[in-house]
Write a protein that holds these residues in place. Structure first.
Motif, PDB file in Angstrom:
ATOM      1  N   THR A   3       0.855  -1.183   0.000  1.00  0.00           N
ATOM      2  CA  THR A   3       0.000   0.000   0.000  1.00  0.00           C
ATOM      3  C   THR A   3       0.885   1.225   0.000  1.00  0.00           C
ATOM      4  OG1 THR A   3      -0.140   0.052   2.393  1.00  0.00           O
ATOM      5  CG2 THR A   3      -1.883  -1.116   1.236  1.00  0.00           C
ATOM      6  N   ASN A   7      -1.580   3.251  -4.643  1.00  0.00           N
ATOM      7  CA  ASN A   7      -1.815   1.842  -4.340  1.00  0.00           C
ATOM      8  C   ASN A   7      -2.652   1.761  -3.055  1.00  0.00           C
ATOM      9  OD1 ASN A   7      -1.311  -0.498  -5.639  1.00  0.00           O
ATOM     10  ND2 ASN A   7       0.822  -0.715  -4.981  1.00  0.00           N
ATOM     11  N   PRO A   8      -3.950   2.099  -3.136  1.00  0.00           N
ATOM     12  CA  PRO A   8      -4.753   2.087  -1.919  1.00  0.00           C
ATOM     13  C   PRO A   8      -5.033   0.652  -1.464  1.00  0.00           C
ATOM     14  CG  PRO A   8      -6.141   2.558  -3.796  1.00  0.00           C
ATOM     15  CD  PRO A   8      -4.722   2.501  -4.298  1.00  0.00           C
ATOM     16  N   LYS A  10      -6.964  -2.706  -0.660  1.00  0.00           N
ATOM     17  CA  LYS A  10      -8.031  -3.346  -1.433  1.00  0.00           C
ATOM     18  C   LYS A  10      -9.409  -3.152  -0.806  1.00  0.00           C
ATOM     19  CE  LYS A  10      -5.820  -5.392  -4.818  1.00  0.00           C
ATOM     20  NZ  LYS A  10      -6.022  -4.962  -6.178  1.00  0.00           N
ATOM     21  N   THR A  12     -10.625  -0.587   0.646  1.00  0.00           N
ATOM     22  CA  THR A  12     -11.194   0.757   0.455  1.00  0.00           C
ATOM     23  C   THR A  12     -11.432   1.073  -1.014  1.00  0.00           C
ATOM     24  OG1 THR A  12      -9.001   1.772   0.367  1.00  0.00           O
ATOM     25  CG2 THR A  12     -10.088   1.643   2.537  1.00  0.00           C
ATOM     26  N   GLN A  13     -11.032   0.165  -1.902  1.00  0.00           N
ATOM     27  CA  GLN A  13     -11.248   0.401  -3.335  1.00  0.00           C
ATOM     28  C   GLN A  13     -12.699   0.106  -3.685  1.00  0.00           C
ATOM     29  OE1 GLN A  13      -8.483  -1.827  -5.692  1.00  0.00           O
ATOM     30  NE2 GLN A  13      -6.683  -0.906  -4.707  1.00  0.00           N
ATOM     31  N   GLY A  20     -18.855   4.019  -7.508  1.00  0.00           N
ATOM     32  CA  GLY A  20     -18.344   4.662  -6.310  1.00  0.00           C
ATOM     33  C   GLY A  20     -19.282   5.747  -5.821  1.00  0.00           C
TER      34      GLY A  20
END
Length: 111
Positions: A3, A7-8, A10, A12-13, A20
């Motif tokens: 992260t 690269n957030p 997974k 929170t994606q 969204g």
């Protein structure tokens, strides 16, 4: 799991198959138009009128008043009453260039 920048995590994606922003973009507020301004807008629209084979372009308001005049001249009592109400409701001065009609009697002529 890596992260960091771009690269957030997974969890929170956005989930696959769901947006969204489930409610979507808010709609623009419809500006409230007063009835008076709406009436004036429609009254100013131009319409084409055919009189004795000749076409004239005039505003809806002009066409309406002409129609009321014609009906009143053809002895329609309600049209005459409406014409009188319109005349009283919209008093005004003559426009420059409008003809002025003066009536004189024989008594006036002797003066």
């Amino acid at each position: 799991m890596n992260t960091g920048y771009r690269n957030p995590p997974k969890d929170t994606q956005f989930k696959k198959g769901s947006s969204g922003n489930s409610r979507g973009r808010p709609r623009k507020a419809v500006p409230q138009v007063s009835i008076g301004s709406q009436f004036r807008k429609v009254a100013r629209e131009l319409v084409t009128i055919e009189v004795s084979g000749t076409r004239y372009k005039m505003s809806r308001w002009d066409a309406y008043v002409r129609q009321i005049y014609n009906m009143a001249l053809n002895k329609d009592v309600s049209a005459a009453r409406l014409l009188d109400q319109l005349r009283r409701q919209f008093p005004g001065d003559l426009l420059p260039g409008d003809p002025i009609t003066l009536l004189s009697t024989e008594a006036d002529a002797k003066l």
